[in-house]
Each structure stands twice: as C-alpha cells, then as structure tokens.
Design a protein around this motif. Sequence first.
Motif: not given
Length: 341
Positions: A156, A117, A161
């Motif tokens: 995501t 995050k 990612e």
Amino acid sequence: YVPPQIRRGQETLDDKKREELGRLKKMVNGLINRLSEPNLSSISGQMEELYMANSRKDMNDTLTDILMNACVTAVAMPARLMMEHVLLVSILHHNVGIEVGAHFLEAVVKKFDELCKSDAEGKECENLLALIAHLYNFHVVHCLLIFDILKKLVSTFTEKEIELILFLLKNVGFSLRKDDALALKELITEAQRKASTAEKKFQDQTRVRFMLETMLALRNNDMRKIPGYDPEPVERLRKLQRALVHSSGSGKDTQLRVSLESLLSADQVGRWWIVGSSWSGAPMISDTNSQAQQKLHVGKVSSKIMELARKQRMNTDIRRSIFCVLMTSEDFMDAFEKLLK
C-alpha cells in the motif's frame, strides 16, 4: 444434529446464562485490572482456574472482549502495559490450550484489517499492531503472519503505512532477522523499490528515508542505528514466561503458523490451526467432485473384483476404490499413482 455453538447462537440468552456471563466478566475484569509484572504468576493461576471452571468459549469471548477494550484505545498504550497483557495471553495459550491464543489473535487481526481499511485517525492501528508484535515476541504466533502484514503494508505504501512498518520493525525487527533472514531481505528489497517509485508522491521525504535507514540497520544487525530500541523489557518478560509455563511446550511447537489470509477468511473456510475446528464447508472439500471421481474409478474395474470387495465388506465407494486399486495395480509405483488420483 445442531452443534452446541450454533445451538447457543440460535437461542436467546436466558436470564440465568446472562447473569453467569456478567459475573464471569466481572471476575476476569478484576484480574486484568490488577495485572502487573510482580503479580502475573498469581493472576495467570487464577485465570487458569477460571478456564477449568467455565466453558472455554465463554472464557475466550470474555477475555478477548476485556483485553480489546483495555488495549485498543484512541491514544497510544504504554508498551510495558501492552506486553504484560499479551504475556498473560501467551501463558494461558501454553498452559490451557492453543485455542486461547488463536481466538485472541483472530479477533485482533480482523479488527486491525477493518481499521486499516477505514482510515481511522486515532492510534488504534498502532495498538493492534503492538498486540500482534508481542504475540510473536512471546511465541504465540509464527513470523509468517508478521511478514504477511509487512508485505501488505509495503504494497500500500502511504504515509500511515510507513509509520506502521517502522513501528513493527522497531518492535520485532531483530527477531524477524533471526527467524527468517531471507524473507526480511526480500522485504527490504521490495520496500526500496517502492520507495524509489513513490518518491514524487510524498512531500516529506525524511520519513521514507528514515524507514529505509532502519531497514538497512536491521539487515546489518546494527542495533545502535535504531533510536529508542531496547530489547531488555521483552527479554525480562520472556524469562518470566519460561518460569510460569508448566509444560516443556513453551517453544516453537505451540506457535500458530497461520497466514493473514487464513485468519481473515476463517469464517468461510474454517480454522485448520485449531484441532476440531476445520470445517466441511471448506472449498477444498467439494462433495460433488469427489463423488464423481469415486464413481469414475470404480467403473473401470471388473465385476469379479467388485464381488471380492463386497465379500471383504468394503461398504463405501472410497473403500471399494482403494481396494480395487490395490488388487489391480501392476506394482507399488502404479498403486501409488492410482491412489494419488
């Protein structure tokens, strides 16, 4: 009554306790610093002795802190070193108790979620993901968690990612295929769909294409198509693990079949995967609701049955409810339905 764990948190650590913990940390640190494949047997033996001589909580906290400091760095950790550290955790997980692996896994997953995050620049995410991948390789955790993490990364779908998906698939892809081919197939379909919708988003298409090629190679069980894939080191360490684990329970039965969501919400709902750590504050155990239901069922039966229940010493609402259900049901199916209610 205040449980010891909470009691300890309330008190400030006295000097004696702090000194003990400092000494313990020094001993564990010394063992971890010397850790290598040839001396893994003697070091795991010494760690087990430390577990027997000290409180489990202190040992789990100390070991987790030291391993996290050693493995979660801003530069990529050598794969071999990472494997040896996780193999030690896995041996202790099988020989000492599943709370060792569970405590370490929870710390790693929470840190990974936090760093994902925060958009950290370093290689911490890769290092944490490598720890999770090897915990799966050495049978500490079930493939359910790995699929949860992959699904989260696919949903995501940014460049960072994609890097992490590739990294994870390279480490555990073929094991995932062996454990749950259908889930892997669904994941590949979802990734292909995401890639086709997100084509405009990326300037550099080669990374996405490479990821899809890797996934197809996995689906077709073609190891040659994955550059740098070498299953030999993991296999060698698995053999060593089998030699060092005392009990026959080194296989699937000690694997933690826990989801990503359960690990992240452990503080709110308790840790059902560790015996004795489930918690009455869990949302599924609502006292007011169950009391209302008990009153409701008991109110429907005659006073004669209630008197019988009292004579049979059914002294709580739930016992009386079960007794009344058994006494007043027409047949076994009726009793079954009422007991379920």
